[in-house]
Design a protein around this motif. Sequence first.
Motif, PDB file in Angstrom:
ATOM      1  N   MET A 124     -39.067 -22.496  58.880  1.00 15.10           N
ATOM      2  CA  MET A 124     -38.652 -23.210  60.086  1.00 15.10           C
ATOM      3  C   MET A 124     -39.644 -24.263  60.549  1.00 15.10           C
ATOM      4  O   MET A 124     -39.320 -25.058  61.406  1.00 15.10           O
ATOM      5  CB  MET A 124     -38.424 -22.214  61.218  1.00 15.10           C
ATOM      6  CG  MET A 124     -37.307 -21.271  60.969  1.00 15.10           C
ATOM      7  SD  MET A 124     -37.068 -20.270  62.434  1.00 15.10           S
ATOM      8  CE  MET A 124     -35.699 -19.286  61.935  1.00 15.10           C
ATOM      9  N   GLY A 125     -40.856 -24.236  60.049  1.00 17.49           N
ATOM     10  CA  GLY A 125     -41.852 -25.218  60.460  1.00 17.49           C
ATOM     11  C   GLY A 125     -42.797 -24.658  61.502  1.00 17.49           C
ATOM     12  O   GLY A 125     -42.524 -23.649  62.167  1.00 17.49           O
ATOM     13  N   GLY A 126     -43.907 -25.326  61.651  1.00 14.07           N
ATOM     14  CA  GLY A 126     -44.954 -24.852  62.554  1.00 14.07           C
ATOM     15  C   GLY A 126     -44.574 -24.910  64.020  1.00 14.07           C
ATOM     16  O   GLY A 126     -44.981 -24.061  64.802  1.00 14.07           O
ATOM     17  N   ALA A 127     -43.806 -25.913  64.415  1.00 13.45           N
ATOM     18  CA  ALA A 127     -43.446 -26.046  65.831  1.00 13.45           C
ATOM     19  C   ALA A 127     -42.552 -24.902  66.280  1.00 13.45           C
ATOM     20  O   ALA A 127     -42.761 -24.308  67.344  1.00 13.45           O
ATOM     21  CB  ALA A 127     -42.753 -27.381  66.077  1.00 13.45           C
ATOM     22  N   VAL A 128     -41.562 -24.561  65.472  1.00 17.27           N
ATOM     23  CA  VAL A 128     -40.654 -23.464  65.828  1.00 17.27           C
ATOM     24  C   VAL A 128     -41.416 -22.137  65.786  1.00 17.27           C
ATOM     25  O   VAL A 128     -41.243 -21.285  66.659  1.00 17.27           O
ATOM     26  CB  VAL A 128     -39.434 -23.427  64.881  1.00 17.27           C
ATOM     27  CG1 VAL A 128     -38.571 -22.215  65.152  1.00 17.27           C
ATOM     28  CG2 VAL A 128     -38.620 -24.694  65.033  1.00 17.27           C
ATOM     29  N   ALA A 129     -42.281 -21.968  64.781  1.00 14.80           N
ATOM     30  CA  ALA A 129     -43.071 -20.738  64.696  1.00 14.80           C
ATOM     31  C   ALA A 129     -44.000 -20.619  65.896  1.00 14.80           C
ATOM     32  O   ALA A 129     -44.221 -19.523  66.416  1.00 14.80           O
ATOM     33  CB  ALA A 129     -43.873 -20.706  63.400  1.00 14.80           C
ATOM     34  N   GLY A 130     -44.530 -21.741  66.377  1.00  7.27           N
ATOM     35  CA  GLY A 130     -45.370 -21.711  67.572  1.00  7.27           C
ATOM     36  C   GLY A 130     -44.581 -21.286  68.798  1.00  7.27           C
ATOM     37  O   GLY A 130     -45.083 -20.558  69.647  1.00  7.27           O
ATOM     38  N   ASP A 131     -43.331 -21.739  68.895  1.00  9.97           N
ATOM     39  CA  ASP A 131     -42.486 -21.321  70.013  1.00  9.97           C
ATOM     40  C   ASP A 131     -42.149 -19.837  69.923  1.00  9.97           C
ATOM     41  O   ASP A 131     -42.063 -19.153  70.940  1.00  9.97           O
ATOM     42  CB  ASP A 131     -41.189 -22.131  70.046  1.00  9.97           C
ATOM     43  CG  ASP A 131     -41.420 -23.571  70.467  1.00  9.97           C
ATOM     44  OD1 ASP A 131     -42.489 -23.850  71.063  1.00  9.97           O
ATOM     45  OD2 ASP A 131     -40.540 -24.404  70.205  1.00  9.97           O
ATOM     46  N   LEU A 132     -41.939 -19.338  68.704  1.00  9.73           N
ATOM     47  CA  LEU A 132     -41.568 -17.934  68.534  1.00  9.73           C
ATOM     48  C   LEU A 132     -42.749 -16.978  68.670  1.00  9.73           C
ATOM     49  O   LEU A 132     -42.651 -15.947  69.310  1.00  9.73           O
ATOM     50  CB  LEU A 132     -40.932 -17.712  67.154  1.00  9.73           C
ATOM     51  CG  LEU A 132     -39.512 -18.165  66.962  1.00  9.73           C
ATOM     52  CD1 LEU A 132     -39.110 -18.002  65.507  1.00  9.73           C
ATOM     53  CD2 LEU A 132     -38.578 -17.383  67.848  1.00  9.73           C
ATOM     54  N   PHE A 133     -43.868 -17.339  68.027  1.00  6.49           N
ATOM     55  CA  PHE A 133     -44.981 -16.404  67.920  1.00  6.49           C
ATOM     56  C   PHE A 133     -46.178 -16.757  68.773  1.00  6.49           C
ATOM     57  O   PHE A 133     -47.182 -16.077  68.748  1.00  6.49           O
ATOM     58  CB  PHE A 133     -45.425 -16.295  66.453  1.00  6.49           C
ATOM     59  CG  PHE A 133     -44.331 -15.865  65.532  1.00  6.49           C
ATOM     60  CD1 PHE A 133     -43.784 -14.607  65.631  1.00  6.49           C
ATOM     61  CD2 PHE A 133     -43.835 -16.727  64.570  1.00  6.49           C
ATOM     62  CE1 PHE A 133     -42.762 -14.208  64.787  1.00  6.49           C
ATOM     63  CE2 PHE A 133     -42.823 -16.331  63.720  1.00  6.49           C
ATOM     64  CZ  PHE A 133     -42.284 -15.069  63.831  1.00  6.49           C
ATOM     65  N   GLY A 134     -46.112 -17.848  69.517  1.00  6.12           N
ATOM     66  CA  GLY A 134     -47.240 -18.250  70.337  1.00  6.12           C
ATOM     67  C   GLY A 134     -48.169 -19.168  69.563  1.00  6.12           C
ATOM     68  O   GLY A 134     -47.870 -19.605  68.451  1.00  6.12           O
ATOM     69  N   ALA A 135     -49.316 -19.466  70.152  1.00  9.66           N
ATOM     70  CA  ALA A 135     -50.269 -20.379  69.537  1.00  9.66           C
ATOM     71  C   ALA A 135     -50.712 -19.834  68.182  1.00  9.66           C
ATOM     72  O   ALA A 135     -50.980 -18.646  68.037  1.00  9.66           O
ATOM     73  CB  ALA A 135     -51.469 -20.567  70.449  1.00  9.66           C
ATOM     74  N   ARG A 136     -50.758 -20.703  67.195  1.00  4.30           N
ATOM     75  CA  ARG A 136     -51.143 -20.317  65.844  1.00  4.30           C
ATOM     76  C   ARG A 136     -52.634 -20.518  65.667  1.00  4.30           C
ATOM     77  O   ARG A 136     -53.229 -21.430  66.228  1.00  4.30           O
ATOM     78  CB  ARG A 136     -50.400 -21.153  64.794  1.00  4.30           C
ATOM     79  CG  ARG A 136     -48.901 -21.210  64.969  1.00  4.30           C
ATOM     80  CD  ARG A 136     -48.204 -19.898  65.034  1.00  4.30           C
ATOM     81  NE  ARG A 136     -48.337 -19.177  63.783  1.00  4.30           N
ATOM     82  CZ  ARG A 136     -48.182 -17.873  63.672  1.00  4.30           C
ATOM     83  NH1 ARG A 136     -47.908 -17.159  64.727  1.00  4.30           N
ATOM     84  NH2 ARG A 136     -48.297 -17.276  62.533  1.00  4.30           N
ATOM     85  N   HIS A 137     -53.249 -19.687  64.867  1.00  2.00           N
ATOM     86  CA  HIS A 137     -54.652 -19.843  64.511  1.00  2.00           C
ATOM     87  C   HIS A 137     -54.716 -20.696  63.251  1.00  2.00           C
ATOM     88  O   HIS A 137     -53.945 -20.492  62.322  1.00  2.00           O
ATOM     89  CB  HIS A 137     -55.293 -18.486  64.261  1.00  2.00           C
ATOM     90  CG  HIS A 137     -55.311 -17.617  65.476  1.00  2.00           C
ATOM     91  ND1 HIS A 137     -56.206 -17.798  66.487  1.00  2.00           N
ATOM     92  CD2 HIS A 137     -54.520 -16.601  65.858  1.00  2.00           C
ATOM     93  CE1 HIS A 137     -55.969 -16.906  67.442  1.00  2.00           C
ATOM     94  NE2 HIS A 137     -54.940 -16.168  67.082  1.00  2.00           N
ATOM     95  N   VAL A 138     -55.627 -21.644  63.248  1.00  2.00           N
ATOM     96  CA  VAL A 138     -55.771 -22.511  62.090  1.00  2.00           C
ATOM     97  C   VAL A 138     -57.170 -22.370  61.521  1.00  2.00           C
ATOM     98  O   VAL A 138     -58.114 -22.071  62.235  1.00  2.00           O
ATOM     99  CB  VAL A 138     -55.486 -23.989  62.444  1.00  2.00           C
ATOM    100  CG1 VAL A 138     -54.048 -24.186  62.848  1.00  2.00           C
ATOM    101  CG2 VAL A 138     -56.419 -24.481  63.519  1.00  2.00           C
ATOM    102  N   ARG A 139     -57.279 -22.592  60.219  1.00  2.00           N
ATOM    103  CA  ARG A 139     -58.580 -22.598  59.570  1.00  2.00           C
ATOM    104  C   ARG A 139     -59.034 -24.035  59.437  1.00  2.00           C
ATOM    105  O   ARG A 139     -58.264 -24.905  59.075  1.00  2.00           O
ATOM    106  CB  ARG A 139     -58.476 -21.974  58.183  1.00  2.00           C
ATOM    107  CG  ARG A 139     -58.640 -20.492  58.224  1.00  2.00           C
ATOM    108  CD  ARG A 139     -58.753 -19.997  56.837  1.00  2.00           C
ATOM    109  NE  ARG A 139     -57.492 -19.303  56.580  1.00  2.00           N
ATOM    110  CZ  ARG A 139     -57.116 -18.822  55.433  1.00  2.00           C
ATOM    111  NH1 ARG A 139     -57.859 -18.961  54.388  1.00  2.00           N
ATOM    112  NH2 ARG A 139     -55.973 -18.196  55.310  1.00  2.00           N
ATOM    113  N   VAL A 140     -60.297 -24.265  59.721  1.00  2.00           N
ATOM    114  CA  VAL A 140     -60.858 -25.592  59.620  1.00  2.00           C
ATOM    115  C   VAL A 140     -61.910 -25.579  58.534  1.00  2.00           C
ATOM    116  O   VAL A 140     -62.769 -24.706  58.498  1.00  2.00           O
ATOM    117  CB  VAL A 140     -61.479 -26.036  60.966  1.00  2.00           C
ATOM    118  CG1 VAL A 140     -62.119 -27.393  60.850  1.00  2.00           C
ATOM    119  CG2 VAL A 140     -60.431 -26.013  62.052  1.00  2.00           C
TER     120      VAL A 140
END
Length: 175
Positions: A124-140
């Motif tokens: 579904m993409g990161g934006a939809v996943a962010g809406d469903l699961f909250g803020a996403r953690h990213v690796r830098v």
Amino acid sequence: MRRRGIALLPLVLPLLAFAEIVAFISVAHAIGFGWAILLGGTASIAGMVLLRREGIKGWRRFQAAAVEGRPPGPQVSNSLVGLLGALLLTVPGFVTAVAGLLLVLPPGRQLARRQVERYTERRMGGAVAGDLFGARHVRVDTGDPVVIDEEPGRPSQRTPTAAIEGEVIEGEILR
């Protein structure tokens, strides 16, 4: 991808049935036929009880998240994994019972829940996943910064630059 999974179903079900028969014969040989029947029946009954409990608990968590304005995704994915585990416990057989038990217990549930969230994010993409699961953690990547030099007629070159000096601010990226 979905069609490929459905196409494999006629091959997987007979293999699962064969694995269940072999597992039952092995368990019956090890502990006795009566005990094997009792153990299989107990697993199925436990699965039915868990199926009801996980469904009710999942629905309540979903409602609480909706009322509080939180993303409902973590509760939904956790409940789906629990329901799948309970359903596998309900199906007669030792192979499915072990798989269901792994999904019901916390370490297996957390691992499967993360996989469900990753799958959802890919589909579904990161934006939809962010809406469903909250803020996403990213690796830098903390490696050396790289500048790409591009000039017309010349292939691009990657050259490392000096590290950027200054204060680092940690936080979450929100819309």
